[in-house]
Design an enzyme around this catalytic site. Structure first.
Site, PDB file in Angstrom:
ATOM      1  CB  THR A 142      18.066   2.437  -0.511  1.00 13.54           C
ATOM      2  OG1 THR A 142      18.554   3.744  -0.764  1.00 13.54           O
ATOM      3  CG2 THR A 142      18.573   2.037   0.877  1.00 13.54           C
ATOM      4  CG  ASP A 143      20.863   5.384  -4.009  1.00 13.14           C
ATOM      5  OD1 ASP A 143      20.174   5.553  -2.988  1.00 13.14           O
ATOM      6  OD2 ASP A 143      20.843   6.191  -4.979  1.00 13.14           O
ATOM      7  CD  GLU A 144      18.935   7.400   1.042  1.00  8.62           C
ATOM      8  OE1 GLU A 144      19.190   7.730   2.202  1.00  8.62           O
ATOM      9  OE2 GLU A 144      17.968   7.834   0.397  1.00  8.62           O
ATOM     10  CE  LYS A 182      15.769  -0.827   2.558  1.00  9.65           C
ATOM     11  NZ  LYS A 182      14.562  -1.721   2.452  1.00  9.65           N
ATOM     12  CG  PHE A 221       6.075   5.794  -4.190  1.00 15.36           C
ATOM     13  CD1 PHE A 221       5.299   6.118  -5.281  1.00 15.36           C
ATOM     14  CD2 PHE A 221       7.447   6.030  -4.249  1.00 15.36           C
ATOM     15  CE1 PHE A 221       5.871   6.647  -6.422  1.00 15.36           C
ATOM     16  CE2 PHE A 221       8.025   6.560  -5.378  1.00 15.36           C
ATOM     17  CZ  PHE A 221       7.241   6.867  -6.474  1.00 15.36           C
ATOM     18  CE1 TYR A 255      15.283   3.727   4.209  1.00 14.21           C
ATOM     19  CE2 TYR A 255      16.847   5.190   3.116  1.00 14.21           C
ATOM     20  CZ  TYR A 255      15.912   4.165   3.059  1.00 14.21           C
ATOM     21  OH  TYR A 255      15.623   3.582   1.848  1.00 14.21           O
ATOM     22  CB  ALA A 305      -0.943   0.005   1.200  1.00 16.67           C
TER      23      ALA A 305
HETATM   24  P1  TYD Z   1      14.264  12.704  -0.202  1.00 14.37           P
HETATM   25  O1  TYD Z   1      13.120  12.754  -1.155  1.00 14.37           O
HETATM   26  O2  TYD Z   1      13.968  12.822   1.253  1.00 14.37           O
HETATM   27  O3  TYD Z   1      15.089  11.371  -0.531  1.00 14.37           O
HETATM   28  P2  TYD Z   1      16.528  10.878   0.030  1.00 14.37           P
HETATM   29  O4  TYD Z   1      16.986  11.771   1.113  1.00 14.37           O
HETATM   30  O5  TYD Z   1      16.206   9.515   0.533  1.00 14.37           O
HETATM   31  O6  TYD Z   1      17.431  10.899  -1.156  1.00 14.37           O
HETATM   32  O7  TYD Z   1      15.275  13.855  -0.561  1.00 14.37           O
HETATM   33  C1  TYD Z   1      15.882  13.946  -1.819  1.00 14.37           C
HETATM   34  C2  TYD Z   1      16.874  15.059  -1.739  1.00 14.37           C
HETATM   35  O8  TYD Z   1      16.161  16.300  -1.542  1.00 14.37           O
HETATM   36  C3  TYD Z   1      17.813  14.943  -0.572  1.00 14.37           C
HETATM   37  O9  TYD Z   1      19.119  15.382  -0.963  1.00 14.37           O
HETATM   38  C4  TYD Z   1      17.240  15.891   0.480  1.00 14.37           C
HETATM   39  C5  TYD Z   1      16.586  16.970  -0.360  1.00 14.37           C
HETATM   40  N1  TYD Z   1      15.394  17.601   0.258  1.00 14.37           N
HETATM   41  C6  TYD Z   1      15.333  18.992   0.414  1.00 14.37           C
HETATM   42  O10 TYD Z   1      16.264  19.735   0.030  1.00 14.37           O
HETATM   43  N2  TYD Z   1      14.219  19.531   1.008  1.00 14.37           N
HETATM   44  C7  TYD Z   1      13.190  18.752   1.449  1.00 14.37           C
HETATM   45  O11 TYD Z   1      12.209  19.294   2.007  1.00 14.37           O
HETATM   46  C8  TYD Z   1      13.257  17.329   1.256  1.00 14.37           C
HETATM   47  C9  TYD Z   1      12.137  16.441   1.716  1.00 14.37           C
HETATM   48  C10 TYD Z   1      14.383  16.803   0.652  1.00 14.37           C
END
Ligand code: TYD
Length: 337
Positions: free
Chosen positions: A123-125, A151, A11, A147, A9
């Site tokens: 994830t790549d993280e 993972k 994304f 996080y 459920a």
């Molecule tokens: P996100 O969508 O949270 O994915 P992840 O951190 O898992 O890659 O964020 C993507 C990128 O965008 C990340 O470098 C953090 C940045 N970001 C902002 O600059 N402002 C925000 O409000 C959010 C949610 C993310």
């Protein structure tokens, strides 16, 4: 073939379940989801009445529920995860519960019940910040957020279960994905909605952090191919090579929504913010023949249009109002195992 989709459920599940039902005739899908804040059955309204689809409410962190729902399953695809880095910085407990203990429960059930195949989405993280070059499947794990650490722990368990018990697991590492039905806390849907609503967008730090992006449909095809042709015990990176700083995405979204740069608000950076991710996905391309089909600009345009047309979905996500929707639409079916 009975497929168990955990976290269906969320994304990715909301994109993958209809994709599978569209693509294959003779399948049965069980969607096992805890319906946390990020799970929304409304996203699956289009398949809810398909006789090949069934929803079961439950949590992978509950071993008893996992044992019960795994009975007779031919393939498990584990999408269930806590995924939002900012939430993990505030409180990591749910991340450990789901991303570590939950994966352990799934692996144990696969081992004990002899489930033929388990695909674990990661994830790549886990590779941490990659300032230059790319992470391939052999790269060292260097997670830097709670996080990413949770993972990485789940992925290590998968590897250990494959080596120690011969559990038929395949692990994927995916880049950031985007498209319809993403919870509006993540960069693209958050910024899109803020811009559409005349609000500012919070860019962390200087906005020059780089992420690699994949559109949902391309990701669904990659997982499908890995299920069909991937080798048990292997790891596959899923990436497009499309790498871009957050600020550039912000400017594209500003253009798509008719706003201007005054909508940008630079805010304090995320603690420990990884500067850059970059995946080498040569293995998936050369060994399994996958290629992305959607260009970023086209995918982003489609995504913005989808969010424009689904404001009620977004509002219900934000307020949690969709929980009432579950009751109305699913009633009796909202039972735990
Ligand atoms: P996100 O969508 O949270 O994915 P992840 O951190 O898992 O890659 O964020 C993507 C990128 O965008 C990340 O470098 C953090 C940045 N970001 C902002 O600059 N402002 C925000 O409000 C959010 C949610 C993310």
């Amino acid at each position: 073939m009975r497929i168990l989709i955990t976290g269906g459920a969320g994304f990715m599940g909301a994109n993958m379940i209809p994709y599978l039902l569209r693509t294959y005739k003779d399948i049965e899908i069980v969607n096992f989801d805890a319906l946390t804040y990020a799970g929304n059955l409304e996203s699956l309204a289009g398949v809810a009445d398909d006789p090949r689809y069934r929803f079961v409410k439950g949590d992978i962190a509950d071993a008893r529920q996992v044992d019960a729902v795994m009975k007779g399953v031919d393939l498990v695809i584990n999408y269930a995860a806590e995924t939002h880095v900012d939430r993990s910085i505030i409180d990591a407990r749910a991340f450990i519960e789901t991303n570590v203990n939950g994966v352990y429960n799934l692996l144990e059930a696969v081992r004990q019940q002899g489930t033929p195949r388990f695909v674990h989405i990661s994830t790549d993280e886990v590779f941490g910040a990659v300032l230059e070059g790319e992470s391939d499947e052999e790269s060292k794990f260097e997670p830097r957020s709670p996080y990413a650490a949770s993972k990485a722990a789940g992925d290590h368990l998968c590897h250990a279960y494959a080596v120690t018990y011969g559990v038929p697991v395949i692990v994927t590492h995916s880049v950031n994905y985007y498209g319809p039905y993403q919870f509006p806390e993540k960069l693209i849907p958050l910024f899109t909605m803020n811009l559409l609503e005349g609000k500012k967008v919070p860019v962390y730090g200087d906005g020059l952090q780089v992420r690699e992006w994949i559109f949902t449909e391309d990701h669904c095809r990659a997982i499908d191919l890995i299920v069909q042709k991937g080798l048990v015990g292997e790891v596959y990176n899923i990436g497009t090579g499309y790498r871009v700083p957050n600020l550039e995405i912000t400017k594209k979204l500003i253009a798509l929504t008719g706003r201007d740069d005054s909508a940008i608000e630079y805010v304090a950076d995320r603690p420990g913010h990884d500067r850059r991710y970059a995946l080498n996905s040569t293995k998936l391309r050369t060994q399994l023949g996958w290629e992305p089909q959607m260009s970023f600009d086209e995918g982003l345009g489609l995504t913005v249009e989808w969010y424009k047309a689904h404001r009620t979905w977004v509002d219900r996500c934000r307020t949690g109002e969709y929980k009432d929707y579950y009751q109305k639409q699913y009633g009796e079916r909202l039972k735990t195992v």
